[in-house]
Design an enzyme around this catalytic site. Structure first.
Site, PDB file in Angstrom:
ATOM      1  N   THR A  28       0.846  -1.179   0.000  1.00 56.28           N
ATOM      2  CA  THR A  28       0.000   0.000   0.000  1.00 56.28           C
ATOM      3  C   THR A  28       0.884   1.231   0.000  1.00 56.28           C
ATOM      4  OG1 THR A  28      -1.619  -1.247   1.302  1.00 56.28           O
ATOM      5  CG2 THR A  28      -1.947   1.128   1.123  1.00 56.28           C
ATOM      6  N   LYS A 140       4.190  -8.952   3.709  1.00 58.13           N
ATOM      7  CA  LYS A 140       2.844  -8.401   3.738  1.00 58.13           C
ATOM      8  C   LYS A 140       1.982  -9.306   2.865  1.00 58.13           C
ATOM      9  CE  LYS A 140       0.695  -3.918   4.258  1.00 58.13           C
ATOM     10  NZ  LYS A 140       0.890  -2.451   4.202  1.00 58.13           N
ATOM     11  N   GLU A 173       4.732  -5.176  16.822  1.00 64.18           N
ATOM     12  CA  GLU A 173       4.336  -4.045  15.992  1.00 64.18           C
ATOM     13  C   GLU A 173       3.034  -3.474  16.526  1.00 64.18           C
ATOM     14  OE1 GLU A 173       4.001  -5.848  12.149  1.00 64.18           O
ATOM     15  OE2 GLU A 173       2.270  -7.071  12.696  1.00 64.18           O
TER      16      GLU A 173
END
Length: 265
Positions: A28, A140, A173
């Site tokens: 993204t 990802k 995270e």
């Protein structure tokens, strides 16, 4: 707006393995004045993920061109690129999948990031822990159910983002961002060899710190390490960098590291 394999379309084949199994990867990107920020890194990220997931060969030039065209004329926005294994195979077997599916979309920018850059954000601890899996760590990939659950729990709180541990109790995270904290001139970020996403802005921050007075340490530490931190930051490609005011009951009034990094992110 969506493009599938270069054609404007909004329907994906039900047999596509991205839908069937989450078999693929994505990135993204932030668009500024019609240009994709860190575009070479976004392509590199997809190439690395495709290699590790053993996806069929992709026309990378075509994908990059599709991303560039999706970003044209947008003053501030988002371009997302998804690569799936395509259609084919029987059950989990990928045999018969000859070509990947390229999906490119564009959308509006999440404008709440703009005031958050000035005001800072709050973090709460997520009850959802990330499973450890070194085969997928850092990527990802399309299997985001853990993040969906994290976000669902976060939506039930007043916090802006969630601190996420792995199943061994180590910091990894946030729901949709990487994590940094500072103690003096030492900056720490979680080791992502077992779980988590190696974000591109994380990579950018690491590069910036390499030529600075700060020392960077990738560590495996429990939540309590944040108790004596002087400053906490989160990052992703869209934010791209946000200061943290509070995490649980801990407060972080310092903006020293944030002020150093922000002009370059």
């Amino acid at each position: 707006m969506y493009w599938i394999n270069g054609h404007q379309h909004d329907a994906l084949a039900p047999s596509d393995r991205g839908l069937q199994f989450g078999d693929g990867c994505f990135t993204t990107a932030r668009v500024i004045e019609g240009k994709i920020d860190l575009l070479p890194w976004h392509i590199e990220r997809l190439q690395l993920a495709a290699q590790r997931l053993m996806l069929p060969s992709c026309d990378w030039s075509a994908l990059e061109d599709e991303m560039v065209r999706a970003a044209e004329s947008i003053p501030l926005g988002v371009v997302k690129a998804i690569l799936t294994r395509g259609s084919g195979g029987r059950g989990y077997s990928p045999q018969g999948c000859e070509a990947p599916t390229r999906i490119v979309s564009r959308s509006t920018y999440p404008m709440h990031y703009l005031p958050w850059r000035e005001q800072g954000i709050s973090l709460t601890l997520s009850p959802v822990a990330l499973g450890r899996n070194p085969l997928l760590a850092g990527l990802k990939h399309l299997n985001r159910l853990e993040q969906v659950l994290i976000r669902t729990h976060l939506d039930q709180t007043t916090a802006d983002e969630a601190l996420v541990l792995d199943t061994a109790g180590m910091l990894v995270e946030c729901c949709a961002a990487n994590l940094f904290w500072r103690k003096g001139k030492a900056v720490f970020t979680p080791d992502l060899s077992q779980a988590g996403v190696a974000g591109l802005m994380r990579r950018r921050v690491i590069e910036l710190l390499a030529g600075s007075e700060y020392s960077l340490h990738c560590v495996s530490e429990p939540l309590e390490t944040l108790a004596d931190a002087e400053e906490v930051l989160v990052s992703n490609a869209l934010m791209p960098l946000l200061p943290v005011n509070t995490a649980q009951s801990w407060c972080y009034p310092s903006r020293q590291l944030y002020d150093f990094l922000r002009p370059h992110c």
